[in-house]
Design a protein around this motif. Structure first.
Motif, short mmCIF file in Angstrom:
data_model
loop_
_atom_site.label_atom_id
_atom_site.label_comp_id
_atom_site.label_asym_id
_atom_site.label_seq_id
_atom_site.Cartn_x
_atom_site.Cartn_y
_atom_site.Cartn_z
N HIS A 135 1.38 13.61 -12.56
CA HIS A 135 1.05 13.67 -11.13
C HIS A 135 1.11 12.28 -10.52
O HIS A 135 1.09 11.27 -11.23
N GLU A 137 -0.49 9.76 -7.48
CA GLU A 137 -1.57 9.49 -6.53
C GLU A 137 -1.15 8.32 -5.65
O GLU A 137 -0.70 7.29 -6.16
N THR A 138 -1.30 8.49 -4.34
CA THR A 138 -0.91 7.44 -3.40
C THR A 138 -2.12 6.98 -2.61
O THR A 138 -2.86 7.81 -2.06
N GLU A 139 -2.34 5.67 -2.58
CA GLU A 139 -3.47 5.10 -1.85
C GLU A 139 -3.08 3.71 -1.35
O GLU A 139 -2.58 2.89 -2.12
#
Length: 349
Positions: A135, A137-139
């Motif tokens: 997966h 995750e973008t931040e």
């Protein structure tokens, strides 16, 4: 009446005889036999004599033995159950839960951008390991690719993955988070070679290990044969010289030129990078080919960038100094593309 019972038959009948369970005829037959047979009569007396009760201490010992046996069985069962639980947890950890993906355990076979999407193809670097739970995750403009690393089993048998990461609003893509491996930055797919060279940056040319490290990353020992280093740090310009023992080929000269330029970029206070080679036709003579920092910045670098732009339809502007290309992995990746476009040294293959 004739006594026709044998001792064996009488012994079989004695338990029922003692309990008074025989019929009248059988009872009389046994009586007649006992009257004539002292051995069977003695057996009957032994059966009718009650067994002496064991002493009180003996009964207590027997009871304690029974308690001990029960306790031992319970302990053994508890140990077995505990071992079974621990084994199950261990197997669950190895084959199902796993550990967080480590960048060094993943080989990236494809990383390319199409229509604003980064396409990644990856597989496990070790045949015994598989991955699951991929997966992204973008931040804060940073996209991180995560997965769980487990041992290969029928449940998870593959270490392959194909991911598509939209790059809108994304400045960087990392494998395993920002403490892992950088895959993409500022429009550039980052190669492992760039990351190695960034780690080899040095503030001072007086450290021979720094220059040697850059040479090792570029595989100079394998591709050039014998050569030696010489450092000059007691006066300006600070200089590193690579000297060939044999006459180099054109391909080797291109590689050495790339090494000289990259060394100028990666070693902060280096001002000149040279190489010596035997003169063509006269091995007793040497030829010095130099790369002075000022000349590189004013002439060589602009010419290389222009050549790259012409060949690739780009509009890149040369930076003020070649050292500026080590400010970020993306900048260094651009420098490798520029050098490879002209010298074809295999820096971006």
């Amino acid at each position: 009446m004739k006594n026709d019972l044998t001792c064996g038959v009488v012994c079989d009948l004695l338990p029922n005889y003692v309990d008074g369970l025989l019929c009248g005829e059988s009872q009389q037959a046994v009586n007649r036999h006992l009257a004539d047979c002292s051995q069977c009569a003695a057996t009957l007396d032994a059966m009718r004599t009650p067994e002496p009760e064991p002493p009180e201490e003996s009964r207590e010992v027997d009871y304690l033995k029974q308690v001990k046996k029960r306790n031992n069985r319970r302990i053994a069962a508890a140990v077995f159950c505990t071992a079974l639980v621990l084994l199950s947890a261990f197997l669950l950890k190895l084959f199902v839960i796993g550990t967080p993906l480590q960048p060094q355990s993943v080989a990236v076979t494809k990383a390319e951008v199409k229509d604003g999407v980064l396409h990644l193809s990856m597989f496990s670097a070790w045949s015994s390991n598989a991955f699951h739970g991929w997966h992204v995750e973008t931040e804060n403009g940073i996209a991180s690719v995560y997965a769980r690393d487990v041992l290969v089993s029928p449940l998870y048998s593959s270490g392959d993955a194909d991911l598509e990461i939209p790059l809108e609003g994304v400045q960087e893509v990392w494998l395993g988070g920002v403490s892992g491996r950088l895959l993409w930055q500022d429009g550039m797919v980052i190669s492992p070679l760039v990351l190695e060279l960034m780690d080899a940056r040095a503030p001072y040319c007086g450290d021979p290990a720094a220059s040697a490290r850059i040479a090792e990353i570029l595989r100079l020992p394998d591709r050039l044969g014998s050569y030696t280093f010489r450092l000059q740090t007691d006066k300006h310009p600070y200089e590193v010289t690579l000297e060939f023992g044999d006459e180099p080929t054109d391909e080797q000269l291109n590689l050495v030129t790339c090494y000289n330029l990259l060394t100028l970029a990666l070693v902060d206070n280096l001002e000149s990078s040279l190489f010596k080679r035997p003169a063509y036709g006269d091995p007793s003579m040497t030829v010095n080919v130099g790369m002075e920092l000022d000349g590189v910045n004013e002439t060589v670098l602009p010419a290389l960038v222009e050549e790259y732009n012409t060949a690739n339809g780009a509009d890149w502007e040369p930076k003020a100094s070649i050292k500026d290309y080590t400010r970020s992995p993306a900048d260094l990746q651009r420098l490798l593309l520029i050098l490879d476009s002209f010298y074809e040294a295999g820096l971006t293959n």
